[in-house]
Design a protein around this motif. Structure first.
Motif, mmCIF file in Angstrom:
data_model
loop_
_atom_site.group_PDB
_atom_site.id
_atom_site.type_symbol
_atom_site.label_atom_id
_atom_site.label_comp_id
_atom_site.label_asym_id
_atom_site.label_seq_id
_atom_site.Cartn_x
_atom_site.Cartn_y
_atom_site.Cartn_z
ATOM 1 N N THR A 71 0.815 -1.220 0.000
ATOM 2 C CA THR A 71 0.000 0.000 0.000
ATOM 3 C C THR A 71 0.846 1.266 0.000
ATOM 4 O OG1 THR A 71 -0.119 0.021 2.432
ATOM 5 C CG2 THR A 71 -1.871 -1.162 1.245
ATOM 6 N N GLY A 72 2.094 1.166 0.445
ATOM 7 C CA GLY A 72 2.936 2.358 0.547
ATOM 8 C C GLY A 72 2.474 3.338 1.607
ATOM 9 N N MET A 73 1.683 2.851 2.569
ATOM 10 C CA MET A 73 1.110 3.766 3.555
ATOM 11 C C MET A 73 2.172 4.380 4.465
ATOM 12 S SD MET A 73 -1.823 5.111 4.124
ATOM 13 C CE MET A 73 -3.106 4.028 3.456
ATOM 14 N N ASN A 74 3.264 3.651 4.720
ATOM 15 C CA ASN A 74 4.299 4.216 5.585
ATOM 16 C C ASN A 74 4.987 5.415 4.935
ATOM 17 O OD1 ASN A 74 3.604 2.141 7.252
ATOM 18 N ND2 ASN A 74 5.559 1.055 7.124
ATOM 19 N N ARG A 75 5.148 5.366 3.622
ATOM 20 C CA ARG A 75 5.772 6.498 2.926
ATOM 21 C C ARG A 75 4.871 7.735 3.021
ATOM 22 N NH1 ARG A 75 8.637 3.016 3.234
ATOM 23 N NH2 ARG A 75 9.073 4.370 4.992
#
Length: 359
Positions: A121-125
């Protein structure tokens, strides 16, 4: 018949309307050969509910391997222990985090892990860029053989019981330990995780300010395995009626119109349920577009009297059962977009729990 062949035949029977035959086939295929007593049908077949098509392969790496993080950021394993049990979770804290930040709780899909889901998901970025914390509860294989959230079991659909109680406990623990802004707490999930997110929004409107549901199902879409199989292929049907009397929680949904695992009808039912909870006071506007990756989409927005979008319904043309705009290095992702993660975060940060027009 092999397990793989049984899964394919069960899917064929489900699509043909033979739910009893599909359920019986899954039960027979999953019977243990040496155990004195087989586990219940709900426990054995539950993990297949989200997996009838072949899984999209991810990278050849350990499922517990965490993505590399920027200097100063933390992505650590934690545990919540409550009266109803124990749940492990990963928590992403961006570098320079301060009290008062928002929190997003991310619920992975079947066979996935928090690490896989975070990468996909790339949510941390986005957390690094926009300043929020991200919690990733980990479904135990002992709770479900394929690590699905048990969204269709009555004991896991109610406030202060089962998985909802544990997930709410994780959320409250992060709020307390990290000084999260309690009015800006959100939940999102994919597939079985999306269905679990819908349950949390319905049962804990005092905890979550908005929900994001990707390729999921409405709260109350199923009550057992046969009705779950039916809902996945045709929709649950009763979700709108069950929304009557519930407090409204803003929701954003994403669904591919070629999803062969959870039919896009379910996304419409999620929206219908939210509209019913909102009391029908919203006006609708739509727009169509195309992502940078070439995917056409339709965005339906339900807007309140103040001009705030309270419900968003994204339908992605040609997309299957995968997180839109996700990283192809992880499972169940479609990199062509639109970027579901970015749009969810944008929607979430427009909503504060208890604000006018909200819950």
């Amino acid at each position: 018949m092999t397990l793989h062949a049984s899964m394919i035949e069960a899917l064929r029977r489900t699509r043909a309307g033979d739910l009893a035959g599909a359920t019986a086939l899954l039960r027979d295929a999953l019977k243990p050969t040496h155990a004195p007593a087989p586990p219940s049908p709900d426990d054995t077949a539950a993990g297949l509910l989200d997996l009838l098509p072949r899984r999209q392969p991810g990278p050849a790496s350990s499922p517990r391997t965490a993505p590399a993080e920027p200097a100063g950021a933390r992505f650590d394993e934690h545990v919540y222990q409550g009266s109803g049990g124990t749940m492990h979770y990963r928590l992403y804290v961006p570098a320079g985090a301060t009290p008062g930040m928002p929190l997003i709780v991310m619920l992975h899909g079947c066979t996935q892990s928090p690490e896989d889901f975070a990468r996909g998901t790339g949510m941390n970025r986005l957390a690094d860029a926009l300043g929020f914390l991200v919690a990733y509860p980990r479904q135990a294989q002992s709770a479900n053989p394929q690590k699905c959230w048990n969204w269709f079991k009555p004991g896991d659909q109610q406030r202060d019981r089962g998985e909802p109680a544990l997930l709410a406990g994780v959320t409250r623990q992060v709020i307390a330990e990290h000084g999260v802004d309690a009015k800006r707490v959100y939940v999102a999930g994919l597939s079985a995780g999306g269905a679990a997110a819908a349950i949390l929004a319905a049962e804990y409107p005092d905890l979550f300010a908005a929900a994001g549901i990707h390729s999921g199902l409405a709260c109350g879409a199923a009550r057992d395995l046969p009705s779950a199989l039916s809902a996945m292929q045709r929709g649950g049907g009763a979700a709108r009626t069950q929304a009557a009397g519930r407090r409204f929680v803003p929701v954003i949904t994403f669904h591919g119109d070629r999803d062969q695992t959870v039919h896009a009808t379910n996304s419409r039912e999620i929206v219908d349920s939210a509209v019913a909870a909102a009391g029908g006071s919203l006006r609708v506007r739509t727009e169509e577009g195309r992502s940078a990756g070439g995917s056409a989409f339709r965005r339906e927005m339900h807007v309140d009297a103040a001009g705030v979008v309270q419900i968003e319904h994204w339908t992605i043309a040609g997309a299957g059962h995968a997180w839109s705009g996700g990283n192809p290095a992880s499972s169940y992702t479609d990199p062509k977009g639109p970027d579901a993660s970015r749009e969810m975060v944008r929607f979430f940060l427009e909503h504060t729990r208890g604000a006018a027009g909200g819950v």
